[in-house]
Design a protein around this motif. Structure first.
Motif, PDB file in Angstrom:
ATOM      1  N   ARG A 181      13.187  -5.984   9.522  1.00  0.00           N
ATOM      2  CA  ARG A 181      13.510  -5.526   8.170  1.00  0.00           C
ATOM      3  C   ARG A 181      12.390  -4.691   7.557  1.00  0.00           C
ATOM      4  N   ASP A 182      11.360  -4.387   8.313  1.00  0.00           N
ATOM      5  CA  ASP A 182      10.227  -3.650   7.759  1.00  0.00           C
ATOM      6  C   ASP A 182      10.666  -2.291   7.214  1.00  0.00           C
ATOM      7  N   THR A 183      10.164  -1.979   6.024  1.00  0.00           N
ATOM      8  CA  THR A 183      10.465  -0.681   5.411  1.00  0.00           C
ATOM      9  C   THR A 183       9.200   0.120   5.123  1.00  0.00           C
ATOM     10  N   HIS A 184       8.041  -0.453   5.404  1.00  0.00           N
ATOM     11  CA  HIS A 184       6.786   0.215   5.068  1.00  0.00           C
ATOM     12  C   HIS A 184       6.297   1.129   6.195  1.00  0.00           C
ATOM     13  N   HIS A 185       6.695   0.798   7.434  1.00  0.00           N
ATOM     14  CA  HIS A 185       6.353   1.612   8.593  1.00  0.00           C
ATOM     15  C   HIS A 185       4.845   1.839   8.711  1.00  0.00           C
ATOM     16  N   SER A 186       4.084   0.791   8.451  1.00  0.00           N
ATOM     17  CA  SER A 186       2.644   0.900   8.613  1.00  0.00           C
ATOM     18  C   SER A 186       2.309   1.026  10.096  1.00  0.00           C
ATOM     19  N   TYR A 187       1.144   1.579  10.378  1.00  0.00           N
ATOM     20  CA  TYR A 187       0.737   1.887  11.750  1.00  0.00           C
ATOM     21  C   TYR A 187       0.762   0.620  12.598  1.00  0.00           C
ATOM     22  N   THR A 216      -1.914   0.986  -9.420  1.00  0.00           N
ATOM     23  CA  THR A 216      -1.218  -0.028  -8.623  1.00  0.00           C
ATOM     24  C   THR A 216      -1.982  -1.345  -8.651  1.00  0.00           C
ATOM     25  N   LEU A 217      -3.299  -1.258  -8.614  1.00  0.00           N
ATOM     26  CA  LEU A 217      -4.136  -2.456  -8.728  1.00  0.00           C
ATOM     27  C   LEU A 217      -3.802  -3.220 -10.012  1.00  0.00           C
ATOM     28  N   ILE A 218      -3.761  -2.524 -11.136  1.00  0.00           N
ATOM     29  CA  ILE A 218      -3.507  -3.163 -12.421  1.00  0.00           C
ATOM     30  C   ILE A 218      -2.106  -3.780 -12.452  1.00  0.00           C
ATOM     31  N   LYS A 219      -1.131  -3.088 -11.880  1.00  0.00           N
ATOM     32  CA  LYS A 219       0.230  -3.646 -11.844  1.00  0.00           C
ATOM     33  C   LYS A 219       0.259  -4.947 -11.044  1.00  0.00           C
ATOM     34  N   PRO A 234       0.794  -1.237   0.000  1.00  0.00           N
ATOM     35  CA  PRO A 234       0.000   0.000   0.000  1.00  0.00           C
ATOM     36  C   PRO A 234       0.821   1.280   0.000  1.00  0.00           C
ATOM     37  N   ASP A 235       2.028   1.245   0.564  1.00  0.00           N
ATOM     38  CA  ASP A 235       2.850   2.460   0.544  1.00  0.00           C
ATOM     39  C   ASP A 235       3.311   2.821  -0.861  1.00  0.00           C
ATOM     40  N   ARG A 236       3.187   1.864  -1.802  1.00  0.00           N
ATOM     41  CA  ARG A 236       3.532   2.129  -3.197  1.00  0.00           C
ATOM     42  C   ARG A 236       2.337   2.670  -3.974  1.00  0.00           C
ATOM     43  N   GLY A 237       1.172   2.654  -3.330  1.00  0.00           N
ATOM     44  CA  GLY A 237      -0.018   3.192  -3.969  1.00  0.00           C
ATOM     45  C   GLY A 237      -1.244   2.348  -3.687  1.00  0.00           C
TER      46      GLY A 237
END
Length: 298
Positions: free
Chosen positions: A170-176, A87-90, A79-82
């Motif tokens: 190793r998390d890079t997304h930093h989601s809540y 993004t859905l189609i990709k 989700p952090d990428r969009g």
């Protein structure tokens, strides 16, 4: 789909991990490489090996596969990428390429693991028979991918795994949640909650997820499984666990609430019945392990 497992089946020739550089993929590759019993060779496949958005992706991936492989599909844009339609189609394009490759070289097993975002936030406890009714494009993407893989009609075991929030050094997304709270504590000396942190969620340690995937491959698991511990904590409780696991305790800050409070609790009967000897690391201990790995706690 009900789950099944085969206790006597031979291990796969190889375990192919698509998305090997991601949080779960990296842990899974390390777990497989560190196994003492020589369970099965692991073949890491990252975007550097096969670009799943390239026109040649299906052929490139098929060239790496063998018929007795267990394929673990983890690759996807987070989700952090969009969260938009592009993004859905990709993400669907990536799944289409994987499906075409598997049709060309059918595996012994396919494990598709991504997200519990296919479930809406509704009252009650979530189980594998709960309706998958995503409310955003990210959840819709995962449900569409599940259907795409189910309709391949492969003569192979198909495991659809819906994973809750994952704790990883190793998390890079930093989601809540604990990953963001840890980052805030280190960089700002405080943890900022949404509202008072009333929402409840289930969290699992990435190493536990990797171990469970190995068990699924070992037993050639077939069916749908929610990957969750069955214990949900409020984000305020999680923030306290993160703070308590640090040598220098950060401040916990509450804010005005901007979104409604939601909760998620899992019925983990299926996971405990299918893998009766498996245990998840309690969250406080998992947070402590991550902090020690990162040198944040002695």
């Amino acid at each position: 789909m009900a789950q099944t497992r085969n206790e006597t089946i031979a291990p796969p020739g190889r375990v192919v991990v698509i998305g090997s550089r991601g949080v779960i993929g990296h842990a899974l590759v390390e777990t497989l490489q560190g196994m003492k019993d020589g369970f099965a060779p692991v073949v890491p496949v990252s975007s550097g090996d096969v670009d799943l958005l390239a026109k040649s992706a299906a052929d490139d991936l098929a060239a790496l596969l063998q018929p007795d492989d267990a394929v673990v599909m983890l690759s996807g844009l987070t989700p952090d990428r969009g969260r938009d339609s592009a993004t859905l189609i990709k993400n669907l394009t990536m799944a289409q390429a994987v499906g075409a490759a598997l049709t060309s070289v059918p595996p012994a097993q396919l494990v598709y693991m991504r997200s519990d975002a296919v479930y809406p936030f509704a009252p009650g406890v979530v189980s594998e028979v709960s309706a998958a009714a995503p409310v955003d494009l990210y959840g819709t993407m995962h449900l569409a991918r599940e259907i795409m893989f189910r309709t391949l009609q492969l003569d192979a075991s198909l495991a659809i795994w819906r994973c809750t929030l994952v704790l990883s050094p190793r998390d890079t997304h930093h989601s809540y949640g604990p990953n963001r709270f840890r980052k805030q504590a280190v960089e700002e000396g405080r943890i900022v909650l949404g509202g008072a942190g009333e929402e409840t969620r289930d969290h699992v340690l990435v190493d536990d997820v990797a171990r469970l995937v190995v068990e699924a491959v070992r037993a050639r698991f077939d069916g749908t499984l929610n990957v969750a511990s069955g214990v949900s904590h409020s984000f305020h409780e999680v923030a306290k666990m993160v703070a308590d696991a640090m040598d220098e305790r950060p401040e916990i800050v509450t804010t005005d609430r901007a979104v409604p409070v939601t909760h998620r609790h899992f019925d983990t009967t299926r996971i405990t019945q299918t893998f009766p000897g498996f245990r998840f690391t309690p969250l406080a201990a998992a947070i402590g392990d991550v902090h020690k790995t990162l040198g944040l706690k002695k």
